[in-house]
Design a protein around this motif. Structure first.
Motif, PDB file in Angstrom:
ATOM      1  N   LEU A  77     -70.927  13.576  -6.614  1.00  0.00           N
ATOM      2  CA  LEU A  77     -70.196  13.486  -5.359  1.00  0.00           C
ATOM      3  C   LEU A  77     -68.684  13.585  -5.587  1.00  0.00           C
ATOM      4  CD1 LEU A  77     -70.301  12.841  -2.287  1.00  0.00           C
ATOM      5  CD2 LEU A  77     -70.044  10.453  -2.932  1.00  0.00           C
ATOM      6  N   LEU A  78     -68.182  12.828  -6.551  1.00  0.00           N
ATOM      7  CA  LEU A  78     -66.730  12.726  -6.722  1.00  0.00           C
ATOM      8  C   LEU A  78     -66.104  13.953  -7.376  1.00  0.00           C
ATOM      9  CD1 LEU A  78     -66.257   9.004  -7.744  1.00  0.00           C
ATOM     10  CD2 LEU A  78     -65.907  10.073  -5.539  1.00  0.00           C
ATOM     11  N   VAL A  79     -66.784  14.576  -8.315  1.00  0.00           N
ATOM     12  CA  VAL A  79     -66.173  15.717  -9.018  1.00  0.00           C
ATOM     13  C   VAL A  79     -65.933  16.905  -8.080  1.00  0.00           C
ATOM     14  CG1 VAL A  79     -66.504  17.388 -10.884  1.00  0.00           C
ATOM     15  CG2 VAL A  79     -66.947  14.971 -11.286  1.00  0.00           C
ATOM     16  N   PRO A  80     -66.895  17.326  -7.250  1.00  0.00           N
ATOM     17  CA  PRO A  80     -66.591  18.438  -6.333  1.00  0.00           C
ATOM     18  C   PRO A  80     -65.529  18.085  -5.292  1.00  0.00           C
ATOM     19  CG  PRO A  80     -68.961  18.129  -6.487  1.00  0.00           C
ATOM     20  CD  PRO A  80     -68.322  16.995  -7.203  1.00  0.00           C
ATOM     21  N   TYR A  95     -61.310  11.045 -12.720  1.00  0.00           N
ATOM     22  CA  TYR A  95     -61.480  10.030 -13.768  1.00  0.00           C
ATOM     23  C   TYR A  95     -62.724   9.184 -13.501  1.00  0.00           C
ATOM     24  CZ  TYR A  95     -60.677   5.788 -16.443  1.00  0.00           C
ATOM     25  OH  TYR A  95     -60.829   4.711 -17.273  1.00  0.00           O
ATOM     26  N   LEU A  96     -62.873   8.736 -12.261  1.00  0.00           N
ATOM     27  CA  LEU A  96     -64.043   7.919 -11.928  1.00  0.00           C
ATOM     28  C   LEU A  96     -65.337   8.714 -12.068  1.00  0.00           C
ATOM     29  CD1 LEU A  96     -62.802   5.969  -8.789  1.00  0.00           C
ATOM     30  CD2 LEU A  96     -63.229   5.046 -11.067  1.00  0.00           C
ATOM     31  N   GLY A  97     -65.319   9.972 -11.678  1.00  0.00           N
ATOM     32  CA  GLY A  97     -66.527  10.778 -11.724  1.00  0.00           C
ATOM     33  C   GLY A  97     -66.914  11.222 -13.122  1.00  0.00           C
ATOM     34  N   ILE A  98     -65.924  11.574 -13.960  1.00  0.00           N
ATOM     35  CA  ILE A  98     -66.228  12.124 -15.285  1.00  0.00           C
ATOM     36  C   ILE A  98     -66.292  11.038 -16.356  1.00  0.00           C
ATOM     37  CG2 ILE A  98     -65.390  13.670 -17.096  1.00  0.00           C
ATOM     38  CD1 ILE A  98     -64.242  15.434 -14.854  1.00  0.00           C
TER      39      ILE A  98
END
Length: 103
Positions: A47-50, A36-39
């Motif tokens: 950084l957050l999605v992978p 949620y934070l990444g997208i």
């Protein structure tokens, strides 16, 4: 009726209730927050999605993403330009020694 019970026992929802898999639910929740934070919020998406995707994959109940360890091939490399009849692979310790004809 047995088929329905067996089907429900093979699902991931049933596996969450087995021996300590409730911890996977917590990690899946954290992974969803990171996604949620990444997208949506565009907060460090590269950084957050992978990281979140890896968390989702590894915390699925019943999934075994790890493979058995392979032999350490990084310690061996092919012998390029070796004369015929010599072994195709050399160890790192023998690679530093010069052949007797080159001394």
């Amino acid at each position: 009726m047995d088929a329905i019970i067996r089907f429900l026992q093979d699902t991931g929802f049933y596996l969450f209730s087995q021996d300590g898999n409730w911890r996977c639910l917590i990690m899946l929740g954290i992974a969803c927050v990171l996604l949620y934070l990444g997208i949506v919020k565009k907060f460090e998406p590269l950084l957050l999605v992978p990281i979140a995707f890896g968390m989702l994959i590894t915390n699925l109940p019943g999934a075994k993403p790890t493979a058995p360890p392979s032999p350490p091939r990084s310690l061996w490399w092919p012998r390029c330009g070796a004369p015929s009849g010599t072994p195709g692979w050399i160890s790192p310790s023998s690679a530093t020694r010069l052949p007797t004809s080159a001394r």
